[in-house]
Design a protein around this motif. Sequence first.
Motif, PDB file in Angstrom:
ATOM      1  N   ALA A  12      -3.043  -3.096  13.570  1.00  0.00           N
ATOM      2  CA  ALA A  12      -1.599  -3.240  13.338  1.00  0.00           C
ATOM      3  C   ALA A  12      -0.840  -3.276  14.661  1.00  0.00           C
ATOM      4  O   ALA A  12       0.077  -4.086  14.833  1.00  0.00           O
ATOM      5  CB  ALA A  12      -1.099  -2.102  12.451  1.00  0.00           C
ATOM      6  N   ARG A  13      -1.218  -2.392  15.599  1.00  0.00           N
ATOM      7  CA  ARG A  13      -0.550  -2.394  16.912  1.00  0.00           C
ATOM      8  C   ARG A  13      -0.778  -3.716  17.633  1.00  0.00           C
ATOM      9  O   ARG A  13       0.150  -4.308  18.171  1.00  0.00           O
ATOM     10  CB  ARG A  13      -1.077  -1.255  17.784  1.00  0.00           C
ATOM     11  N   GLU A  14      -2.034  -4.187  17.638  1.00  0.00           N
ATOM     12  CA  GLU A  14      -2.363  -5.426  18.342  1.00  0.00           C
ATOM     13  C   GLU A  14      -1.623  -6.631  17.754  1.00  0.00           C
ATOM     14  O   GLU A  14      -1.262  -7.557  18.466  1.00  0.00           O
ATOM     15  CB  GLU A  14      -3.873  -5.678  18.273  1.00  0.00           C
ATOM     16  N   GLU A  15      -1.434  -6.602  16.441  1.00  0.00           N
ATOM     17  CA  GLU A  15      -0.785  -7.731  15.759  1.00  0.00           C
ATOM     18  C   GLU A  15       0.723  -7.525  15.598  1.00  0.00           C
ATOM     19  O   GLU A  15       1.381  -8.328  14.942  1.00  0.00           O
ATOM     20  CB  GLU A  15      -1.431  -7.926  14.376  1.00  0.00           C
ATOM     21  N   HIS A  16       1.238  -6.432  16.159  1.00  0.00           N
ATOM     22  CA  HIS A  16       2.658  -6.086  16.033  1.00  0.00           C
ATOM     23  C   HIS A  16       3.072  -6.039  14.559  1.00  0.00           C
ATOM     24  O   HIS A  16       4.147  -6.523  14.187  1.00  0.00           O
ATOM     25  CB  HIS A  16       3.539  -7.065  16.814  1.00  0.00           C
ATOM     26  N   ALA A  17       2.207  -5.468  13.754  1.00  0.00           N
ATOM     27  CA  ALA A  17       2.457  -5.368  12.315  1.00  0.00           C
ATOM     28  C   ALA A  17       3.160  -4.053  11.991  1.00  0.00           C
ATOM     29  O   ALA A  17       2.901  -3.022  12.611  1.00  0.00           O
ATOM     30  CB  ALA A  17       1.142  -5.443  11.550  1.00  0.00           C
ATOM     31  N   SER A  18       4.029  -4.120  11.033  1.00  0.00           N
ATOM     32  CA  SER A  18       4.728  -2.907  10.611  1.00  0.00           C
ATOM     33  C   SER A  18       4.020  -2.209   9.464  1.00  0.00           C
ATOM     34  O   SER A  18       4.265  -1.036   9.201  1.00  0.00           O
ATOM     35  CB  SER A  18       6.162  -3.246  10.195  1.00  0.00           C
ATOM     36  N   LYS A  19       3.133  -2.935   8.787  1.00  0.00           N
ATOM     37  CA  LYS A  19       2.490  -2.360   7.606  1.00  0.00           C
ATOM     38  C   LYS A  19       1.204  -3.117   7.280  1.00  0.00           C
ATOM     39  O   LYS A  19       1.110  -4.307   7.495  1.00  0.00           O
ATOM     40  CB  LYS A  19       3.462  -2.466   6.423  1.00  0.00           C
ATOM     41  N   ILE A  20       0.240  -2.373   6.757  1.00  0.00           N
ATOM     42  CA  ILE A  20      -0.957  -2.986   6.176  1.00  0.00           C
ATOM     43  C   ILE A  20      -0.654  -3.181   4.698  1.00  0.00           C
ATOM     44  O   ILE A  20      -0.370  -2.219   3.977  1.00  0.00           O
ATOM     45  CB  ILE A  20      -2.193  -2.069   6.342  1.00  0.00           C
ATOM     46  N   ILE A  21      -0.688  -4.408   4.250  1.00  0.00           N
ATOM     47  CA  ILE A  21      -0.366  -4.696   2.851  1.00  0.00           C
ATOM     48  C   ILE A  21      -1.585  -4.468   1.964  1.00  0.00           C
ATOM     49  O   ILE A  21      -1.480  -3.885   0.888  1.00  0.00           O
ATOM     50  CB  ILE A  21       0.136  -6.147   2.702  1.00  0.00           C
ATOM     51  N   SER A  22      -2.734  -4.944   2.429  1.00  0.00           N
ATOM     52  CA  SER A  22      -3.949  -4.771   1.625  1.00  0.00           C
ATOM     53  C   SER A  22      -5.170  -4.790   2.531  1.00  0.00           C
ATOM     54  O   SER A  22      -5.107  -5.274   3.661  1.00  0.00           O
ATOM     55  CB  SER A  22      -4.074  -5.863   0.566  1.00  0.00           C
ATOM     56  N   LEU A  23      -6.249  -4.252   2.028  1.00  0.00           N
ATOM     57  CA  LEU A  23      -7.517  -4.304   2.736  1.00  0.00           C
ATOM     58  C   LEU A  23      -8.654  -4.306   1.738  1.00  0.00           C
ATOM     59  O   LEU A  23      -8.505  -3.857   0.605  1.00  0.00           O
ATOM     60  CB  LEU A  23      -7.664  -3.139   3.712  1.00  0.00           C
ATOM     61  N   THR A  24      -9.769  -4.867   2.188  1.00  0.00           N
ATOM     62  CA  THR A  24     -10.988  -4.874   1.391  1.00  0.00           C
ATOM     63  C   THR A  24     -12.083  -4.216   2.205  1.00  0.00           C
ATOM     64  O   THR A  24     -12.250  -4.523   3.387  1.00  0.00           O
ATOM     65  CB  THR A  24     -11.413  -6.316   1.042  1.00  0.00           C
ATOM     66  N   VAL A  25     -12.774  -3.286   1.582  1.00  0.00           N
ATOM     67  CA  VAL A  25     -13.919  -2.651   2.231  1.00  0.00           C
ATOM     68  C   VAL A  25     -15.148  -2.844   1.348  1.00  0.00           C
ATOM     69  O   VAL A  25     -15.051  -3.002   0.132  1.00  0.00           O
ATOM     70  CB  VAL A  25     -13.695  -1.142   2.489  1.00  0.00           C
ATOM     71  N   LYS A  26     -16.289  -2.848   2.007  1.00  0.00           N
ATOM     72  CA  LYS A  26     -17.562  -2.885   1.301  1.00  0.00           C
ATOM     73  C   LYS A  26     -18.273  -1.565   1.553  1.00  0.00           C
ATOM     74  O   LYS A  26     -18.413  -1.137   2.708  1.00  0.00           O
ATOM     75  CB  LYS A  26     -18.448  -4.031   1.793  1.00  0.00           C
ATOM     76  N   LEU A  27     -18.704  -0.938   0.468  1.00  0.00           N
ATOM     77  CA  LEU A  27     -19.470   0.295   0.577  1.00  0.00           C
ATOM     78  C   LEU A  27     -20.941  -0.064   0.515  1.00  0.00           C
ATOM     79  O   LEU A  27     -21.402  -0.693  -0.443  1.00  0.00           O
ATOM     80  CB  LEU A  27     -19.144   1.250  -0.570  1.00  0.00           C
ATOM     81  N   GLY A  28     -21.679   0.328   1.536  1.00  0.00           N
ATOM     82  CA  GLY A  28     -23.109   0.080   1.548  1.00  0.00           C
ATOM     83  C   GLY A  28     -23.801   0.804   0.402  1.00  0.00           C
ATOM     84  O   GLY A  28     -23.341   1.860  -0.052  1.00  0.00           O
ATOM     85  N   ALA A  29     -24.891   0.242  -0.054  1.00  0.00           N
ATOM     86  CA  ALA A  29     -25.625   0.820  -1.187  1.00  0.00           C
ATOM     87  C   ALA A  29     -26.099   2.244  -0.911  1.00  0.00           C
ATOM     88  O   ALA A  29     -26.272   3.037  -1.830  1.00  0.00           O
ATOM     89  CB  ALA A  29     -26.822  -0.068  -1.523  1.00  0.00           C
ATOM     90  N   LEU A  30     -26.263   2.580   0.361  1.00  0.00           N
ATOM     91  CA  LEU A  30     -26.722   3.921   0.727  1.00  0.00           C
ATOM     92  C   LEU A  30     -25.635   4.705   1.459  1.00  0.00           C
ATOM     93  O   LEU A  30     -25.925   5.637   2.203  1.00  0.00           O
ATOM     94  CB  LEU A  30     -27.972   3.806   1.603  1.00  0.00           C
ATOM     95  N   SER A  31     -24.382   4.346   1.253  1.00  0.00           N
ATOM     96  CA  SER A  31     -23.283   5.009   1.957  1.00  0.00           C
ATOM     97  C   SER A  31     -22.948   6.369   1.354  1.00  0.00           C
ATOM     98  O   SER A  31     -22.206   7.142   1.955  1.00  0.00           O
ATOM     99  CB  SER A  31     -22.038   4.130   1.978  1.00  0.00           C
ATOM    100  N   HIS A  32     -23.474   6.675   0.192  1.00  0.00           N
ATOM    101  CA  HIS A  32     -23.313   7.988  -0.441  1.00  0.00           C
ATOM    102  C   HIS A  32     -21.865   8.354  -0.726  1.00  0.00           C
ATOM    103  O   HIS A  32     -21.478   9.516  -0.599  1.00  0.00           O
ATOM    104  CB  HIS A  32     -23.981   9.088   0.388  1.00  0.00           C
ATOM    105  N   ILE A  33     -21.064   7.363  -1.098  1.00  0.00           N
ATOM    106  CA  ILE A  33     -19.702   7.649  -1.515  1.00  0.00           C
ATOM    107  C   ILE A  33     -19.358   6.692  -2.656  1.00  0.00           C
ATOM    108  O   ILE A  33     -19.666   5.500  -2.588  1.00  0.00           O
ATOM    109  CB  ILE A  33     -18.687   7.550  -0.356  1.00  0.00           C
ATOM    110  N   SER A  34     -18.765   7.223  -3.697  1.00  0.00           N
ATOM    111  CA  SER A  34     -18.395   6.379  -4.830  1.00  0.00           C
ATOM    112  C   SER A  34     -17.059   5.695  -4.525  1.00  0.00           C
ATOM    113  O   SER A  34     -16.271   6.200  -3.714  1.00  0.00           O
ATOM    114  CB  SER A  34     -18.254   7.218  -6.097  1.00  0.00           C
ATOM    115  N   PRO A  35     -16.787   4.583  -5.181  1.00  0.00           N
ATOM    116  CA  PRO A  35     -15.493   3.915  -4.976  1.00  0.00           C
ATOM    117  C   PRO A  35     -14.311   4.837  -5.294  1.00  0.00           C
ATOM    118  O   PRO A  35     -13.322   4.837  -4.564  1.00  0.00           O
ATOM    119  CB  PRO A  35     -15.552   2.726  -5.940  1.00  0.00           C
ATOM    120  N   ASP A  36     -14.404   5.612  -6.356  1.00  0.00           N
ATOM    121  CA  ASP A  36     -13.301   6.522  -6.708  1.00  0.00           C
ATOM    122  C   ASP A  36     -13.083   7.573  -5.624  1.00  0.00           C
ATOM    123  O   ASP A  36     -11.942   7.873  -5.255  1.00  0.00           O
ATOM    124  CB  ASP A  36     -13.585   7.208  -8.039  1.00  0.00           C
TER     125      ASP A  36
END
Length: 82
Positions: A12-36
């Motif tokens: 956000a700083r590099e792009e002079h953005a005031s807000k993150i509107i949305s993001l997408t993340v991928k959780l690895g199959a062995l990341s040991h964290i549920s989406p919730d």
Amino acid sequence: MKSLIDTLSSIAREEHASKIISLTVKLGALSHISPDHFREHFIHASRGTVAEGARLTIEVMTDTTHPQSQDVLLENIEIMNS
């Protein structure tokens, strides 16, 4: 989660953005964290940052042999420029 928030803030700083509107993340199959659980942590960690209120899309990888199967990967973000 701190690393993700730091990355989003840096972008956000590099792009002079005031807000993150949305993001997408991928959780690895062995990341040991549920989406919730990930979503709960994101909501808490993003409070007071440029990512607060961002729409979060979570994709779960199922390939346990993928080289990044233990990671959480930031796939893309949408920002609002200042």
